[in-house]
Design an enzyme around this catalytic site. Structure first.
Site, PDB file in Angstrom:
ATOM      1  N   ASP A 254       0.831  -1.211   0.000  1.00 24.58           N
ATOM      2  CA  ASP A 254       0.000   0.000   0.000  1.00 24.58           C
ATOM      3  C   ASP A 254       0.865   1.259   0.000  1.00 24.58           C
ATOM      4  O   ASP A 254       1.978   1.256   0.530  1.00 24.58           O
ATOM      5  CB  ASP A 254      -0.916  -0.025   1.235  1.00 24.58           C
ATOM      6  CG  ASP A 254      -2.068   0.944   1.097  1.00 24.58           C
ATOM      7  OD1 ASP A 254      -2.328   1.421  -0.025  1.00 24.58           O
ATOM      8  OD2 ASP A 254      -2.712   1.244   2.116  1.00 24.58           O
TER       9      ASP A 254
ATOM     10  N   GLY B  91      -0.154   5.423  -4.370  1.00 27.81           N
ATOM     11  CA  GLY B  91      -0.834   6.671  -4.747  1.00 27.81           C
ATOM     12  C   GLY B  91      -0.272   7.845  -3.960  1.00 27.81           C
ATOM     13  O   GLY B  91       0.029   8.913  -4.532  1.00 27.81           O
TER      14      GLY B  91
ATOM     15  N   SER C 298      -6.904  -6.050  -5.724  1.00 22.78           N
ATOM     16  CA  SER C 298      -7.965  -6.663  -4.918  1.00 22.78           C
ATOM     17  C   SER C 298      -9.294  -6.662  -5.669  1.00 22.78           C
ATOM     18  O   SER C 298      -9.465  -5.922  -6.645  1.00 22.78           O
ATOM     19  CB  SER C 298      -8.127  -5.892  -3.601  1.00 22.78           C
ATOM     20  OG  SER C 298      -8.746  -4.649  -3.854  1.00 22.78           O
TER      21      SER C 298
ATOM     22  N   ASN D 117     -10.489  -3.283  -5.932  1.00 19.37           N
ATOM     23  CA  ASN D 117      -9.765  -2.374  -6.847  1.00 19.37           C
ATOM     24  C   ASN D 117     -10.455  -2.202  -8.198  1.00 19.37           C
ATOM     25  O   ASN D 117     -10.202  -1.238  -8.911  1.00 19.37           O
ATOM     26  CB  ASN D 117      -8.315  -2.838  -7.071  1.00 19.37           C
ATOM     27  CG  ASN D 117      -7.407  -2.632  -5.888  1.00 19.37           C
ATOM     28  OD1 ASN D 117      -6.391  -3.315  -5.736  1.00 19.37           O
ATOM     29  ND2 ASN D 117      -7.747  -1.685  -5.010  1.00 19.37           N
TER      30      ASN D 117
HETATM   31  C1  FPP Z   1      -2.066   0.083  -3.295  1.00 18.41           C
HETATM   32  O1  FPP Z   1      -1.597   1.426  -3.307  1.00 18.41           O
HETATM   33  C2  FPP Z   1      -1.488  -0.661  -4.392  1.00 18.41           C
HETATM   34  C3  FPP Z   1      -2.199  -1.233  -5.407  1.00 18.41           C
HETATM   35  C4  FPP Z   1      -3.659  -1.158  -5.490  1.00 18.41           C
HETATM   36  C5  FPP Z   1      -1.556  -1.925  -6.527  1.00 18.41           C
HETATM   37  C6  FPP Z   1      -0.255  -2.591  -6.244  1.00 18.41           C
HETATM   38  C7  FPP Z   1       0.471  -2.721  -7.529  1.00 18.41           C
HETATM   39  C8  FPP Z   1       1.818  -2.637  -7.698  1.00 18.41           C
HETATM   40  C9  FPP Z   1       2.750  -2.541  -6.560  1.00 18.41           C
HETATM   41  C10 FPP Z   1       2.460  -2.635  -9.033  1.00 18.41           C
HETATM   42  C11 FPP Z   1       2.099  -3.728  -9.974  1.00 18.41           C
HETATM   43  C12 FPP Z   1       2.214  -5.088  -9.396  1.00 18.41           C
HETATM   44  C13 FPP Z   1       2.989  -6.058  -9.918  1.00 18.41           C
HETATM   45  C14 FPP Z   1       2.973  -7.396  -9.298  1.00 18.41           C
HETATM   46  C15 FPP Z   1       3.857  -5.838 -11.052  1.00 18.41           C
HETATM   47  P1  FPP Z   1      -2.659   2.589  -3.391  1.00 18.41           P
HETATM   48  O2  FPP Z   1      -2.850   2.964  -4.796  1.00 18.41           O
HETATM   49  O3  FPP Z   1      -3.923   2.201  -2.692  1.00 18.41           O
HETATM   50  O4  FPP Z   1      -1.916   3.720  -2.585  1.00 18.41           O
HETATM   51  P2  FPP Z   1      -2.585   4.861  -1.710  1.00 18.41           P
HETATM   52  O5  FPP Z   1      -3.232   4.192  -0.518  1.00 18.41           O
HETATM   53  O6  FPP Z   1      -1.422   5.702  -1.311  1.00 18.41           O
HETATM   54  O7  FPP Z   1      -3.558   5.587  -2.587  1.00 18.41           O
END
Ligand code: FPP
Length: 247
Positions: free
Chosen positions: A21, A24, A66, A69
């Protein structure tokens, strides 16, 4: 009841599960669009896969996308899927070379056929790997997984394969997407939130939980090793009492 000697001595994590996490927020803090945070987050994925394989972790499960998502803006979903495809195409050779086997859990049937094809191809290309298993949770939700396992067991009960009395921990475990994998020893969530967000609800029953304020793109090998070191100091009782020598 005493723990067996083997259980007492098992201190190296066999399975590490991570909620990645903070992509963003990392992007916002650096004046970029959210997608850039996911791109840099994918680089952290590369580093963590290498470290975990190097230190002998058997399974690394990453929460890549998820079931919730899907509700993000279409552009962000498309960017995440594009990143995933790039990762699969770019990294499958390296995974194979490092003897890592790729596996995926989640409702993969919801994925775009092109993404699914790349995923299946990467899993097939690495299928002979005998080292670490990289288990990607994609379109994954713990509640979905439990519903699917329950439905599958119900169908088997209806067909006469089992009776209701035979439903136990082992049978449920065998019907989950993670069938055949050990339960996570450690669950890490980066990004400063203290939730498990529908991740591996059944499998985390006895996991040691670690919450880090570090945003995923900044998560480092050093921090992972500190967590593993801390885990090695923790006493895992699995709900039992450990008898200590009396004076
Ligand atoms: C959560 O951060 C992260 C995700 C929803 C996606 C995770 C994906 C990656 C790390 C990259 C692609 C994956 C692979 C396996 C190549 P968020 O967007 O919710 O962050 P925030 O809480 O700061 O908004």
């Amino acid at each position: 009841m005493n723990m067996s000697e083997t259980e007492k001595n098992v201190k190296s994590p066999r399975h590490i599960a991570i909620i990645m996490d903070g992509n963003g927020r990392w992007a916002e803090q650096h004046g970029h669009l959210r997608v850039k945070g996911h791109e840099v987050g994918a680089e952290t994925v590369d580093r963590m896969v290498s470290v975990c394989a190097e230190i002998g972790v058997e399974v690394l499960t990453l929460y890549a996308f998820s079931s919730e998502n899907w509700q993000r803006p279409a552009l962000e979903v498309a960017a995440l899927m594009r990143l995933l495809r790039h990762y699969l195409r770019r990294e499958s050779k390296r995974l194979k070379k490092e003897n890592i086997r790729l596996r995926a859990i989640g409702r993969l049937e919801r994925l775009d056929p092109a993404v699914r094809k790349d995923l299946e191809k990467a899993c097939a290309q690495t299928a002979s790997g005998t080292g670490m298993i990289l288990n990607l949770a994609i379109s994954y939700g713990g509640r979905d997984e439990l519903c699917d396992a329950t439905a599958a067991i119900c169908r088997e009960v209806q067909s006469g394969k089992y009776s209701c009395d035979e439903i136990d921990d082992k049978l449920m475990t065998a019907h989950l997407d993670t069938a055949g994998l050990p339960d996570p020893d450690i669950m890490i969530r980066t990004g400063g939130e203290y939730r498990i967000s529908n991740f591996l609800l059944w499998q985390l029953a006895y996991a040691e939980l670690y919450f880090s304020d570090t945003l995923w793109p900044d998560f480092s090998k050093e921090e992972l090793l500190r967590i593993i070191n801390d885990f090695q100091q923790r006493e895992r009782r699995f709900g039992r009492v450990v008898e200590r020598g009396r004076p």
